[in-house]
Design an enzyme around this catalytic site. Structure first.
Site, PDB file in Angstrom:
ATOM      1  N   TYR A 126       0.847  -1.188   0.000  1.00 41.51           N
ATOM      2  CA  TYR A 126       0.000   0.000   0.000  1.00 41.51           C
ATOM      3  C   TYR A 126       0.890   1.247   0.000  1.00 41.51           C
ATOM      4  O   TYR A 126       1.445   1.626   1.012  1.00 41.51           O
ATOM      5  CB  TYR A 126      -0.935   0.018   1.199  1.00 41.51           C
ATOM      6  CG  TYR A 126      -1.897  -1.130   1.276  1.00 41.51           C
ATOM      7  CD1 TYR A 126      -2.236  -1.866   0.138  1.00 41.51           C
ATOM      8  CD2 TYR A 126      -2.484  -1.493   2.481  1.00 41.51           C
ATOM      9  CE1 TYR A 126      -3.126  -2.921   0.214  1.00 41.51           C
ATOM     10  CE2 TYR A 126      -3.382  -2.552   2.561  1.00 41.51           C
ATOM     11  CZ  TYR A 126      -3.693  -3.266   1.435  1.00 41.51           C
ATOM     12  OH  TYR A 126      -4.572  -4.321   1.499  1.00 41.51           O
ATOM     13  N   HIS A 130      -0.124 -12.027   0.898  1.00 40.36           N
ATOM     14  CA  HIS A 130      -1.107 -11.146   0.271  1.00 40.36           C
ATOM     15  C   HIS A 130      -1.872 -11.835  -0.857  1.00 40.36           C
ATOM     16  O   HIS A 130      -3.080 -11.639  -1.009  1.00 40.36           O
ATOM     17  CB  HIS A 130      -0.410  -9.888  -0.252  1.00 40.36           C
ATOM     18  CG  HIS A 130      -1.303  -8.693  -0.293  1.00 40.36           C
ATOM     19  ND1 HIS A 130      -0.848  -7.413  -0.111  1.00 40.36           N
ATOM     20  CD2 HIS A 130      -2.631  -8.562  -0.482  1.00 40.36           C
ATOM     21  CE1 HIS A 130      -1.862  -6.558  -0.189  1.00 40.36           C
ATOM     22  NE2 HIS A 130      -2.951  -7.242  -0.422  1.00 40.36           N
ATOM     23  N   SER A 186     -13.316  -5.120   2.115  1.00 42.68           N
ATOM     24  CA  SER A 186     -14.377  -4.468   1.338  1.00 42.68           C
ATOM     25  C   SER A 186     -15.755  -4.943   1.769  1.00 42.68           C
ATOM     26  O   SER A 186     -16.595  -5.317   0.933  1.00 42.68           O
ATOM     27  CB  SER A 186     -14.175  -4.698  -0.168  1.00 42.68           C
ATOM     28  OG  SER A 186     -12.963  -4.131  -0.604  1.00 42.68           O
ATOM     29  N   PRO A 187     -16.031  -4.947   3.088  1.00 40.23           N
ATOM     30  CA  PRO A 187     -17.337  -5.440   3.548  1.00 40.23           C
ATOM     31  C   PRO A 187     -18.490  -4.523   3.150  1.00 40.23           C
ATOM     32  O   PRO A 187     -19.651  -4.931   3.247  1.00 40.23           O
ATOM     33  CB  PRO A 187     -17.171  -5.479   5.068  1.00 40.23           C
ATOM     34  CG  PRO A 187     -16.163  -4.416   5.358  1.00 40.23           C
ATOM     35  CD  PRO A 187     -15.196  -4.482   4.210  1.00 40.23           C
ATOM     36  N   LEU A 188     -18.162  -3.309   2.686  1.00 37.37           N
ATOM     37  CA  LEU A 188     -19.188  -2.379   2.210  1.00 37.37           C
ATOM     38  C   LEU A 188     -19.163  -2.258   0.693  1.00 37.37           C
ATOM     39  O   LEU A 188     -19.641  -1.273   0.122  1.00 37.37           O
ATOM     40  CB  LEU A 188     -19.000  -1.005   2.863  1.00 37.37           C
ATOM     41  CG  LEU A 188     -19.076  -1.014   4.395  1.00 37.37           C
ATOM     42  CD1 LEU A 188     -18.846   0.374   4.957  1.00 37.37           C
ATOM     43  CD2 LEU A 188     -20.413  -1.570   4.861  1.00 37.37           C
ATOM     44  N   GLY A 189     -18.609  -3.277   0.024  1.00 40.40           N
ATOM     45  CA  GLY A 189     -18.615  -3.288  -1.438  1.00 40.40           C
ATOM     46  C   GLY A 189     -17.913  -2.092  -2.035  1.00 40.40           C
ATOM     47  O   GLY A 189     -18.427  -1.474  -2.967  1.00 40.40           O
ATOM     48  N   GLY A 225     -17.579   0.747  -0.864  1.00 45.95           N
ATOM     49  CA  GLY A 225     -18.397   1.936  -0.642  1.00 45.95           C
ATOM     50  C   GLY A 225     -19.785   1.866  -1.247  1.00 45.95           C
ATOM     51  O   GLY A 225     -20.645   2.690  -0.918  1.00 45.95           O
ATOM     52  N   PHE A 226     -20.029   0.895  -2.110  1.00 43.65           N
ATOM     53  CA  PHE A 226     -21.311   0.833  -2.815  1.00 43.65           C
ATOM     54  C   PHE A 226     -22.471   0.574  -1.864  1.00 43.65           C
ATOM     55  O   PHE A 226     -23.570   1.134  -2.024  1.00 43.65           O
ATOM     56  CB  PHE A 226     -21.257  -0.259  -3.885  1.00 43.65           C
ATOM     57  CG  PHE A 226     -22.402  -0.223  -4.850  1.00 43.65           C
ATOM     58  CD1 PHE A 226     -22.394   0.654  -5.920  1.00 43.65           C
ATOM     59  CD2 PHE A 226     -23.495  -1.055  -4.686  1.00 43.65           C
ATOM     60  CE1 PHE A 226     -23.450   0.701  -6.822  1.00 43.65           C
ATOM     61  CE2 PHE A 226     -24.559  -1.027  -5.581  1.00 43.65           C
ATOM     62  CZ  PHE A 226     -24.532  -0.141  -6.647  1.00 43.65           C
TER      63      PHE A 226
END
Length: 323
Positions: free
Chosen positions: A56, A122, A201-204, A206-207
């Site tokens: 990152y 990773h 990415s549990p919120l897609g 940000g979607f």
């Protein structure tokens, strides 16, 4: 904040992914001071699991985390990853035992610590037997430089091979209301072996917050502009998922993001999602999902949502995922 166990490693049920503080999403708007303040607020709220990686930036995200946790190291379960950066000159992925040793020393230095609590591969390196990589990680555990080992985006077969060499504490993979793939093989394998799951990415991306209805608000270099689920007709079709989440959020007096996280937590013990953000108010919002209890009927409605349209990553990124 309640806790859960990832293969014997106790962590907050909701962690914090810090990748976006240095790369991929924030672009020129990035503020290290704001990001450090966000990390501090997360710790104040009982969030213990911080997730970073050497790639990152590369490197600068680990340095940022190191500055943020100075003086507060004992409050943190520190997770980072290796393997997408080669320190041996080998092109592409590098999970050779030599690279593992070189990588961990760099991460320890940047993070300002003498041990990493959870050290992930990773991505699975097809050029290095997983047994060799895990053997090297086991040596780091014996030396006290690493507390627990993990894998990221590994198949059920690879997880079994790795766990046979040294106990794997956690597997990180994308898992959310619009990425249900782990439920087929990976999650049952983790349950059988007593390994935790860390959904990224549990919120897609940000979607699932309900705030993205078009690409207009995204920076020109935001990688989501090329993600199959955010482009073309897929974006429009996927909005139906958010509509259902938003409806349930209204019923329980919560935000769509909190409902999406609460659904993950309702899948059972040993699951610790790591939503990412740079903002204090988002950490506060996400952390509050720990106290949200969905009814069995609400969980069932969410379980029955149609799958998202489009692959979860672009073709090149999907090609390096172990399946």
């Amino acid at each position: 904040m309640q806790t859960t166990s990832l293969g014997g490693l106790e962590v907050s049920r909701i962690g914090l992914g810090v990748m976006g503080m240095s790369a991929y999403y924030t672009g020129a708007r990035r503020s290290d001071a704001e990001s450090i303040g966000t990390i501090h607020r997360a710790l104040d709220l009982g969030v213990t699991l911080l997730d970073t990686a050497e790639v990152y930036g590369p490197y600068v995200n680990e340095e940022l985390v190191g500055r943020a946790i100075e003086g507060r190291r004992d409050e943190v379960v520190l997770a980072t990853k290796f393997g997408l950066v080669s320190h041996t000159g080998r092109p592409g992925m590098d999970s050779t035992p030599v690279n593992v040793r070189l990588a961990v020393e760099g991460s320890l230095r940047r993070l300002g610590t003498d041990h990493i609590d959870l050290y992930y591969q990773h991505r699975v390196d097809r050029g290095t037997p997983i047994e060799d990589t895990v053997g090297a990680l086991g040596e780091l555990v014996a030396e006290g430089k690493v507390g627990h080992i993990g894998l990221s985006e590994a198949s059920a077969a690879t997880i079994r091979r790795a766990h046979a060499v040294h106990p794997v504490a956690a597997v990180q993979t994308e898992y959310s209301l619009w990425s249900r793939d782990p439920e087929t093989d990976v999650l049952p394998t983790l349950r059988e072996l007593g390994i935790g799951l860390v959904p990224y990415s549990p919120l897609g991306h940000g979607f699932l917050t309900g705030e993205i209805t078009s690409l207009d608000g995204l920076d020109a270099d935001d990688w989501r502009r090329n993600n199959p689920r955010f482009t073309g007709d897929n974006l429009t079709r996927n909005l139906r998922i958010v509509d259902e989440v938003r409806e349930i959020a209204g019923d329980v007096g919560a935000t769509p993001a909190q409902v999406a996280l609460a659904w993950l937590l309702a899948q059972g013990e040993g699951i610790a999602p790591i939503p990412g953000t740079t903002r204090i108010e988002r950490v506060e919002e996400n952390s509050a999902a720990d106290g949200l209890q969905l009814t069995a009927e609400q969980v069932a409605r969410l379980d029955d949502l149609s799958p998202a349209s489009g692959d979860r990553h672009a073709e090149g990124d999907m090609a390096v995922i172990d399946r």
